[in-house]
Design a protein around this motif. Structure first.
Motif, PDB file in Angstrom:
ATOM      1  N   GLY A  40       0.825  -1.196   0.000  1.00 48.76           N
ATOM      2  CA  GLY A  40       0.000   0.000   0.000  1.00 48.76           C
ATOM      3  C   GLY A  40       0.862   1.250   0.000  1.00 48.76           C
ATOM      4  N   ASN A  41       0.220   2.392   0.224  1.00 50.23           N
ATOM      5  CA  ASN A  41       0.966   3.654   0.200  1.00 50.23           C
ATOM      6  C   ASN A  41       1.089   4.302   1.574  1.00 50.23           C
ATOM      7  N   LEU A  42       0.682   3.568   2.637  1.00 48.00           N
ATOM      8  CA  LEU A  42       0.812   4.061   4.003  1.00 48.00           C
ATOM      9  C   LEU A  42       1.430   2.974   4.875  1.00 48.00           C
ATOM     10  N   GLY A  43       2.097   3.381   5.962  1.00 49.33           N
ATOM     11  CA  GLY A  43       2.563   2.403   6.926  1.00 49.33           C
ATOM     12  C   GLY A  43       1.387   1.692   7.577  1.00 49.33           C
ATOM     13  N   PHE A  54       3.096   1.857  17.466  1.00 46.60           N
ATOM     14  CA  PHE A  54       3.869   2.609  18.446  1.00 46.60           C
ATOM     15  C   PHE A  54       3.708   2.086  19.884  1.00 46.60           C
ATOM     16  N   ILE A  55       3.021   0.966  20.056  1.00 43.88           N
ATOM     17  CA  ILE A  55       2.989   0.296  21.355  1.00 43.88           C
ATOM     18  C   ILE A  55       3.967  -0.876  21.333  1.00 43.88           C
ATOM     19  N   THR A  56       3.778  -1.804  20.388  1.00 41.53           N
ATOM     20  CA  THR A  56       4.697  -2.939  20.285  1.00 41.53           C
ATOM     21  C   THR A  56       5.525  -2.924  19.005  1.00 41.53           C
ATOM     22  N   GLN A  57       5.224  -2.035  18.096  1.00 40.00           N
ATOM     23  CA  GLN A  57       6.027  -1.946  16.874  1.00 40.00           C
ATOM     24  C   GLN A  57       5.775  -0.624  16.184  1.00 40.00           C
ATOM     25  N   CYS A  58       6.680  -0.271  15.290  1.00 39.71           N
ATOM     26  CA  CYS A  58       6.447   0.834  14.372  1.00 39.71           C
ATOM     27  C   CYS A  58       5.827   0.275  13.094  1.00 39.71           C
ATOM     28  N   PRO A  59       5.192   1.106  12.298  1.00 37.41           N
ATOM     29  CA  PRO A  59       4.484   0.610  11.120  1.00 37.41           C
ATOM     30  C   PRO A  59       5.407  -0.085  10.111  1.00 37.41           C
ATOM     31  N   ALA A 101       7.858  -2.641   2.432  1.00 31.21           N
ATOM     32  CA  ALA A 101       8.579  -3.475   3.410  1.00 31.21           C
ATOM     33  C   ALA A 101       7.754  -4.714   3.775  1.00 31.21           C
ATOM     34  N   ASN A 102       8.425  -5.674   4.409  1.00 31.82           N
ATOM     35  CA  ASN A 102       7.802  -6.928   4.847  1.00 31.82           C
ATOM     36  C   ASN A 102       8.039  -7.117   6.339  1.00 31.82           C
ATOM     37  N   PHE A 103       7.172  -7.913   6.963  1.00 31.19           N
ATOM     38  CA  PHE A 103       7.356  -8.305   8.363  1.00 31.19           C
ATOM     39  C   PHE A 103       6.718  -9.677   8.545  1.00 31.19           C
ATOM     40  N   SER A 104       7.516 -10.678   8.921  1.00 30.04           N
ATOM     41  CA  SER A 104       6.997 -12.025   9.180  1.00 30.04           C
ATOM     42  C   SER A 104       6.580 -12.105  10.639  1.00 30.04           C
ATOM     43  N   GLN A 105       5.276 -12.133  10.863  1.00 31.65           N
ATOM     44  CA  GLN A 105       4.746 -12.098  12.224  1.00 31.65           C
ATOM     45  C   GLN A 105       4.449 -13.521  12.714  1.00 31.65           C
ATOM     46  N   PRO A 123       9.989  -4.070  12.089  1.00 34.94           N
ATOM     47  CA  PRO A 123       9.992  -2.813  11.337  1.00 34.94           C
ATOM     48  C   PRO A 123      10.742  -1.728  12.095  1.00 34.94           C
ATOM     49  N   PRO A 124      11.662  -1.054  11.440  1.00 37.60           N
ATOM     50  CA  PRO A 124      12.423  -0.002  12.131  1.00 37.60           C
ATOM     51  C   PRO A 124      11.562   1.224  12.405  1.00 37.60           C
ATOM     52  N   CYS A 125      11.911   1.955  13.441  1.00 33.48           N
ATOM     53  CA  CYS A 125      11.251   3.222  13.758  1.00 33.48           C
ATOM     54  C   CYS A 125      12.092   4.337  13.141  1.00 33.48           C
ATOM     55  N   THR A 126      11.660   4.810  11.998  1.00 28.38           N
ATOM     56  CA  THR A 126      12.461   5.815  11.268  1.00 28.38           C
ATOM     57  C   THR A 126      11.895   7.200  11.459  1.00 28.38           C
TER      58      THR A 126
END
Length: 567
Positions: free
Chosen positions: A76-79, A100-105, A110-114, A564-567
């Motif tokens: 998509g075009n948003l975090g 912003f509680i347990t992760q950044c968007p 980007a990808n994130f394997s949860q 996901p990094p907090c940039t």
């Protein structure tokens, strides 16, 4: 004898092979591609955010105790973040999902394997986006069957059907969010309710796509239902049919027969119905329950159709259910207050009896100052919401990262046990000076093994209303509720400590209170919030930190390498 033994062994091997093949049919990993897709509803085409181009999104299937991997790819075009609502994620808050509680968007591209770690959950849960208002269209069911060889605690239904209740806006949902945050007023109401993505026969350009379920006379069916609506409690029923509630929020309940259901935003309910009426068509219908006449809301009705096999098309309309009136608070609390845990030998409960931490949390609608009194809230002010008079200020990095990495200055750990000021919380015409909250990022710290009693106290500040309160990382026992102000010396005498329902989302009645109990045995950072989306947007949230225990298996597991990094 030898032939009999050989046949016995062959039968055994066939049965084992069948069981293994059935287990293998349930995938252990899923690929979720978050992307935009075009859908036409209410005579208008629009682009919405989806998972895999589906609305509602794909269902996850699992068995009790499974561990799954969901590979989330943000196209998509948003975090975005994804939350696995009702999954406790023991010792692994990294995949819980709230922004912003347990992760950044997860940023675009980007990808994130949860990792999804199931424990004692059994029944129906759901997943949804937990960033901005993306969950309006990014959501789906999680079906958790018993372990192989373990039966349901009721006769096995002939077929299981999903029921996903949601809202639909003609307008872009992100624009709705940005507009009401900018103006300080209430958000625009939705234009339709939906069942499995379709509005149904009572809306324009919709009847040809109305959701339909085919049933056979005499068979019993299970409906796995979630209220994925953003801002609405819903009354629900089937024309001409009684239903039997057998589960809620991933736990079984004593069978509860009813002609209607009320379901909170974020709640799941499992129910059975028998196709025992004359062959024909019967409406499934859902409409809002709203206890606050001062607010605007989408007062429409969505429908689907139950059609019996052998039905021959006639000019008669399907039979419509008799649902309570839109403001029938008694119908709402009587249904919710009738739920009881199954509490059987196969499905025992463990209600905390010796309480080590007592909390009273007020949940309120508030107002905040606005330059030149130019906002669209009361008296030109800006709407806000609070827990114990604190409107949560979200940081710009993950609180879990800060806690785990010992980064200072991101949050405070002094969330109050009780409201800062005691007054008649549910009185009419409360002084407007009480409406202004603090703005802070305070958390409540729990020791591992603490047994908690938490009383949610609704208030009549600005406007009293029901609040569906949801706690991440835990289930809790709902041991009591009532109207008015909680009385510490009187009300606990009426607690149900024998078979209270085990839930993760509970409706606190308008100008009333609800008492819950849980054990803090899941180390991590865990969000608690109102599941009315406008209220969490206004700040009705807080979080608990449960500290590590002293024994093996009582500490947070390490983070995954692709957080996901907090940039």
């Amino acid at each position: 004898m030898k032939i009999a033994m050989v046949l016995h062994v062959l039968v055994f091997l066939l049965v084992v092979g069948f069981i293994k093949s059935q287990a293998a049919l349930i995938p252990k990993s899923y690929d979720y591609e978050v992307k935009e897709a075009n859908f036409t509803r209410l005579c208008k085409n629009k682009t919405i955010l989806t998972v895999n181009g589906e609305f509602p999104g794909p269902t996850i299937y699992a068995r009790r105790g499974d561990t799954l991997i969901v590979n989330v790819k943000n196209r998509g075009n948003l975090g975005i973040t994804i939350h696995w609502h009702g999954v406790k994620q023991p010792r692994y808050p990294w995949s819980d999902g709230p922004e912003f509680i347990t992760q950044c968007p997860i940023q675009p591209g980007a990808n994130f394997s949860q990792k999804i770690i199931l424990s004692d959950e059994e029944g129906t849960l759901w997943w949804h986006a937990h960033s901005d208002w993306s969950r309006a269209t990014v959501h789906g069911l999680i079906v958790i069957w018993p372990k192989i060889g373990r039966p349901y605690p009721f006769p096995k239904p002939y077929v299981e059907y999903p029921i996903v209740l949601a809202e639909w806006w003609r307008q872009d949902v992100e624009a709705v969010l940005l507009d009401f945050l900018k103006t300080g007023g209430d958000p625009n109401t939705s234009d339709a309710l939906t069942i499995n993505g379709q509005p149904g026969d009572l809306y324009p350009c919709s009847s040809s796509e109305t959701t339909k379920f085919i049933v056979e006379h005499g068979k019993t069916y299970m409906l796995r239902m979630v209220n994925a609506a953003m801002n609405l409690f819903l009354f629900w029923g089937i024309g001409g049919h009684e239903v039997t509630v057998v589960g809620t929020d991933g736990a079984y309940v004593k069978p509860l027969k009813s002609n209607y259901v009320v379901i909170s935003p974020g709640q799941t309910i499992d129910l059975l119905f028998k196709a025992d009426q004359p062959i024909g068509q019967y409406y499934i219908a859902a409409k809002p329950y709203n206890s606050q006449p001062a607010i605007s809301f989408d007062n429409t009705t969505t429908t689907a159709i139950i059609e019996y096999k052998g039905y021959k098309k006639l000019s008669l309309s399907p039979v419509f259910p008799h649902l309570p009136k839109v403001n029938d608070t008694n119908a709402s609390v009587n249904f919710t207050g009738s739920l009881r845990s199954l509490a059987s030998r196969a499905h025992p409960i463990d209600v905390p009896m010796k309480i080590t931490r007592n909390f009273l949390f007020t949940i309120s609608i508030n107002t905040m100052p606005c330059p030149n009194n130019a906002c669209l809230g009361p008296r030109g002010l800006r709407f806000a919401a609070s827990v114990n008079n604190i409107t949560f200020a979200s940081p710009n990095i993950s609180i879990l990262d800060a806690y785990y990495g010992r980064i200072k200055g991101v949050y405070g750990d002094d969330f109050p046990n009780f409201p800062p000021l005691f007054f008649n919380f549910t009185a009419n015409n409360l002084n407007t000076s009480l409406q202004t909250p603090l703005n802070a990022s305070e958390l409540k710290v729990l020791e591992y093994g603490d047994t908690v009693e938490l009383v949610f106290q609704g208030t009549n500040l600005v406007a009293g209303i029901d609040h569906p309160m949801h706690l991440h990382g835990h289930s809790f026992y709902v041991v009591g509720w009532g109207f008015g102000n909680f009385n510490r010396s009187r009300d606990p005498l009426s607690y149900n400590l024998v078979d209270p329902p085990l839930q993760q989302t509970i409706a606190v009645p308008k100008n009333g209170w609800t008492a819950i109990r849980f054990k803090a045995d899941n180390p991590g950072v865990w969000l608690m919030h109102c599941h009315l989306e406008r209220h969490i947007s206004w700040g009705m949230e807080m979080a608990f930190i449960t500290k590590n225990g002293s024994k093996a298996g009582e500490s947070i597991l390490p983070p995954p390498p692709d957080m996901p990094p907090c940039t």
